[in-house]
Scaffold this active site. Structure first.
Site, PDB file in Angstrom:
ATOM      1  N   ASP A   1       1.853 -21.290 -24.632  1.00 21.20           N
ATOM      2  CA  ASP A   1       1.114 -22.267 -25.433  1.00 21.20           C
ATOM      3  C   ASP A   1      -0.113 -22.665 -24.628  1.00 21.20           C
ATOM      4  O   ASP A   1       0.010 -23.265 -23.558  1.00 21.20           O
ATOM      5  CB  ASP A   1       1.975 -23.484 -25.749  1.00 21.20           C
TER       6      ASP A   1
ATOM      7  N   PRO B   1       9.152 -32.455 -23.274  1.00 17.01           N
ATOM      8  CA  PRO B   1      10.052 -31.341 -22.956  1.00 17.01           C
ATOM      9  C   PRO B   1       9.523 -29.996 -23.446  1.00 17.01           C
ATOM     10  O   PRO B   1       9.623 -28.989 -22.740  1.00 17.01           O
ATOM     11  CB  PRO B   1      11.353 -31.731 -23.662  1.00 17.01           C
ATOM     12  N   TYR B   2       8.941 -29.982 -24.641  1.00 11.59           N
ATOM     13  CA  TYR B   2       8.355 -28.740 -25.149  1.00 11.59           C
ATOM     14  C   TYR B   2       7.235 -28.261 -24.225  1.00 11.59           C
ATOM     15  O   TYR B   2       7.193 -27.084 -23.847  1.00 11.59           O
ATOM     16  CB  TYR B   2       7.808 -28.946 -26.559  1.00 11.59           C
ATOM     17  N   CYS B   3       6.324 -29.160 -23.866  1.00  7.82           N
ATOM     18  CA  CYS B   3       5.202 -28.770 -23.003  1.00  7.82           C
ATOM     19  C   CYS B   3       5.696 -28.244 -21.664  1.00  7.82           C
ATOM     20  O   CYS B   3       5.227 -27.194 -21.183  1.00  7.82           O
ATOM     21  CB  CYS B   3       4.270 -29.958 -22.790  1.00  7.82           C
TER      22      CYS B   3
ATOM     23  N   SER C   1       8.575 -26.928 -20.993  1.00 11.80           N
ATOM     24  CA  SER C   1       9.279 -25.657 -21.173  1.00 11.80           C
ATOM     25  C   SER C   1       8.300 -24.499 -21.328  1.00 11.80           C
ATOM     26  O   SER C   1       8.542 -23.399 -20.810  1.00 11.80           O
ATOM     27  CB  SER C   1      10.218 -25.731 -22.378  1.00 11.80           C
TER      28      SER C   1
END
Length: 237
Positions: A138, A150-152, A154
């Site tokens: 990303d 958490p998404y960032c 990961s």
């Protein structure tokens, strides 16, 4: 002869959104596409029918199922030439209410799953000349969006994982990273806010699902082998 030449590509989460664009692109190029799904079986099976591929269930949060999945793929297709780690979760996780379970659930799918699935499928990959493993990062993960930490984290870690996997894959198996930008809004994300984000930021990463699909196909067609001698490997687009 088509670019795929009958080769087999596995696209995790390949029945929807960016994954669907990747599946269509690879099928058009001649790959036999196997796409996985967790909660979107109707979409996956419909797309598999359109591209003359196969839809298989796979939950990246359940690594105990990976050996059985790999064996099923071996028996049904006999080879694997391209593994596309597309599937990811993107839940809104505000810092002040974030639980340990929510944190673990994001990392289980976005980071642990790709690592362990690659390992489970490596015996198939190493049998195919110029096999490849491509991870979808990303381009904006470094922004560390407050509601999606958490998404960032990961996705940032996933790129480091790809770098590490390059060093341990056997010669002949390549690894690369493709970095989508603001290509699609997260499910439920307000459309007006999304358009403001796209209009107000410098262009970073690949901005459309079709562009991501083209980058995956470029990786599939080229790039260096991993080698025992130091030289660049994989592709970062």
């Amino acid at each position: 002869m088509t670019a795929g030449g009958g080769k087999v590509a596995l696209v995790t989460g390949g029945g929807r959104r960016i994954g669907a664009a990747i599946s269509r692109s690879l099928a058009k190029a001649g790959y036999v596409v196997v796409l996985t799904y967790r909660g979107s079986r109707p979409d996956a099976e419909k797309l598999a029918g359109e591209v003359a591929g196969t839809a298989l269930p796979l939950d990246l949060a359940r690594p105990a199922t990976f050996p059985r999945f790999a064996d099923r793929l071996r028996r049904s297709h006999g080879r694997l030439d391209l593994l596309v780690h597309n599937a990811a979760v993107f839940p809104r996780t505000p810092f002040d209410t974030l639980s340990a379970e929510e944190w673990d659930a994001v990392f289980a799918v976005n980071l642990r799953g790709p690592f362990l699935l690659t390992r489970a499928l490596l015996p198939l990959l190493r049998k195919s000349p110029r096999a490849g493993v491509v991870f979808l990062g990303d381009a904006n993960a470094g922004e560390l969006w407050p509601g999606y930490l958490p998404y960032c984290f990961s996705k940032l870690a996933l790129e480091r994982l790809a770098s590490g996997i390059r060093k341990v894959l056997p010669p002949g198996v390549r690894a690369g990273v493709v970095r989508p930008g603001l290509a699609l809004p997260p499910p439920g994300f307000p459309r007006e806010r999304w358009e403001r984000l796209r209009a107000g930021r410098k262009r970073r990463g690949i901005g459309t699902p079709e562009g991501v699909a083209r980058a995956v196909l470029r990786f599939a067609k080229g790039g260096d082998y991993n080698s025992r001698t130091p030289r660049p490997t994989g592709a970062k687009r």
